[in-house]
Every structure is written in C-alpha cells, then in structure tokens.
Design a protein around this motif. Structure first.
Motif, short mmCIF file in Angstrom:
data_model
loop_
_atom_site.label_atom_id
_atom_site.label_comp_id
_atom_site.label_asym_id
_atom_site.label_seq_id
_atom_site.Cartn_x
_atom_site.Cartn_y
_atom_site.Cartn_z
N GLY A 162 64.23 42.93 121.86
CA GLY A 162 64.82 42.94 120.52
C GLY A 162 64.92 44.35 119.96
N VAL A 163 63.87 45.13 120.17
CA VAL A 163 63.87 46.52 119.69
C VAL A 163 64.97 47.30 120.41
CG1 VAL A 163 62.55 48.67 119.67
CG2 VAL A 163 61.44 46.52 119.01
N ALA A 164 65.08 47.09 121.73
CA ALA A 164 66.12 47.78 122.50
C ALA A 164 67.51 47.36 122.01
CB ALA A 164 65.96 47.49 123.99
N ALA A 165 67.66 46.05 121.75
CA ALA A 165 68.96 45.54 121.30
C ALA A 165 69.36 46.16 119.96
CB ALA A 165 68.92 44.02 121.19
N MET A 166 68.38 46.33 119.07
CA MET A 166 68.69 46.91 117.76
C MET A 166 69.18 48.35 117.89
SD MET A 166 66.06 45.44 114.94
CE MET A 166 64.56 45.76 115.84
N GLY A 167 68.72 49.01 118.97
CA GLY A 167 69.15 50.40 119.18
C GLY A 167 70.46 50.51 119.95
N ASP A 168 70.95 49.37 120.41
CA ASP A 168 72.15 49.40 121.26
C ASP A 168 73.40 49.07 120.44
OD1 ASP A 168 73.93 49.41 123.31
OD2 ASP A 168 72.92 47.90 124.54
N GLY A 169 73.70 49.99 119.55
CA GLY A 169 74.86 49.79 118.68
C GLY A 169 76.16 49.72 119.47
N ALA A 170 76.21 50.38 120.61
CA ALA A 170 77.44 50.39 121.41
C ALA A 170 77.74 48.99 121.92
CB ALA A 170 77.30 51.37 122.57
#
Ligand SMILES: Cc1ncc(COP(=O)(O)O)c(C=O)c1O
Length: 183
Positions: A77-85
């Motif tokens: 989830g944390v990684a997904a929040m950082g994956d704006g692309a």
C-alpha cells in the motif's frame, strides 16, 4: 453515521465530483472509505483506508480484529501510494477506453448509462434471443466475464468493467456479432 464509499474516486476527472473529504472535515458523523482494490490493482491484499472524525476512528479501532491488515499488504500500500505514474496511466487508459466503449456500444444500438468510473451499464432489449442473458451466454463462451445484475433489479442490463485494449475490442466485436451487425 453516513458512510461514503469512494472506491472509484481516483478514476473521476469531473470537477463537480467531491469524494467526501470536505464533508468529513466539516461533520461529526461522516466517514469516507477508500480501497486499494481498484485503481491500485491490489484487491487480493484486502487493503483500504478510512477518513473520519477521531471519535469514530477510535470506536473502530476498539472493535476491529487484531492484525486485521498484514505487513506485506501495508508495504504494498505504501509503495502504491508512491506510484503516481501507475495511477496516472490507469486513469488515462480508463478515460480513453470508457469513451471508446461507450461510443462503439452505443453505435451498435444498445443504450449505455453514462459513466465516470471504470465500469458501465449496458442495457439490452427484452426481445427473445437478444436479452442480457442471451448476450451474457455468448460473451461468457468467449471468456468475457461481465456482471449480470438481476440482484440489483436490473435484469435487462450487464455491467462491463473497462479492460485491456484486447478485451475491450473483443467485447465490442462479440456484441456486434450477437446483434448481427458489423463493428
Ligand atoms: C462500490 C465498491 N466499494 C468497494 C469495493 C471493494 O472494495 P474492497 O476490495 O476494498 O473490499 C467495490 C468493489 O468490489 C465496490 O464496487
């Protein structure tokens, strides 16, 4: 308590849409739920979040099960929040194919309920051989899984989620074949 389920908020580009953040911030009895299952594509992780007033969050924290979210899901989830692309790519894909599907299916003579999410409602006639159930049987036989909506009191409609380009094109050509038209 008013619960606003904003599962599809990230797909919506209209500027008259408010997912509920403002209402939560200015009320005592409103919460808004979000999920990682949709635009982030992480449904199997069972991860979401809620924004609400402290007294409701506190009550939920007291009744929720212990360790109800696991560590790998939190990390993802944390990684997904950082994956704006990824979010931007998914939104652009959805915007393009939602418009295309709405137009192409409309051109086949089927009514489509306008959508701002990542799914659409297709209405079928009640004519024998041309019903939603008949269409669903053909679509399913081609590996295209739409959702029948009898449970929502919409027996003459099917719900279609925006898919890959290949799947989207296949749905339109299969519906054209079903209706005896060329796509
Ligand atoms: C309106 C709505 N809310 C929530 C969900 C599911 O969210 P979750 O997978 O986090 O339970 C869905 C998708 O099935 C949905 O359509």
């Amino acid at each position: 308590v008013l619960v606003l389920d904003a599962a599809y908020a990230e797909y919506v580009r209209r500027n008259d849409y408010e997912s509920g953040i403002e209402l939560v911030a200015t009320s005592e009895n409103v919460v808004m739920c979000r999920t990682f299952s949709k635009i982030h594509g992480l449904a199997a992780l069972r991860l979401g979040w809620m924004y609400g007033p402290a007294h409701i969050v506190d009550a939920l924290n007291r009744i929720r099960g212990p360790f109800n979210v696991n560590a790998p899901a939190i990390a993802a989830g944390v990684a997904a929040m950082g994956d704006g692309a990824h979010v931007e790519r998914s939104r652009a894909h959805n915007e393009r194919w939602l418009a295309w599907l709405t137009e192409e299916i409309g051109k086949l003579g089927l009514e489509v309920t306008p959508s701002v999410g990542n799914f659409m409602l297709i209405h079928f006639p009640e004519t024998k051989g041309k019903t939603a159930k008949d269409a669903n049987a053909l679509l399913t036989s081609r590996g295209l899984i739409l959702r029948q909506l009898d449970a929502y009191q919409l027996p003459n409609a099917l719900r279609l989620s925006i898919g890959s380009e290949e799947a989207n094109r296949l749905v339109v050509s299969t519906l054209a074949e079903f209706l005896g038209k060329s796509a």
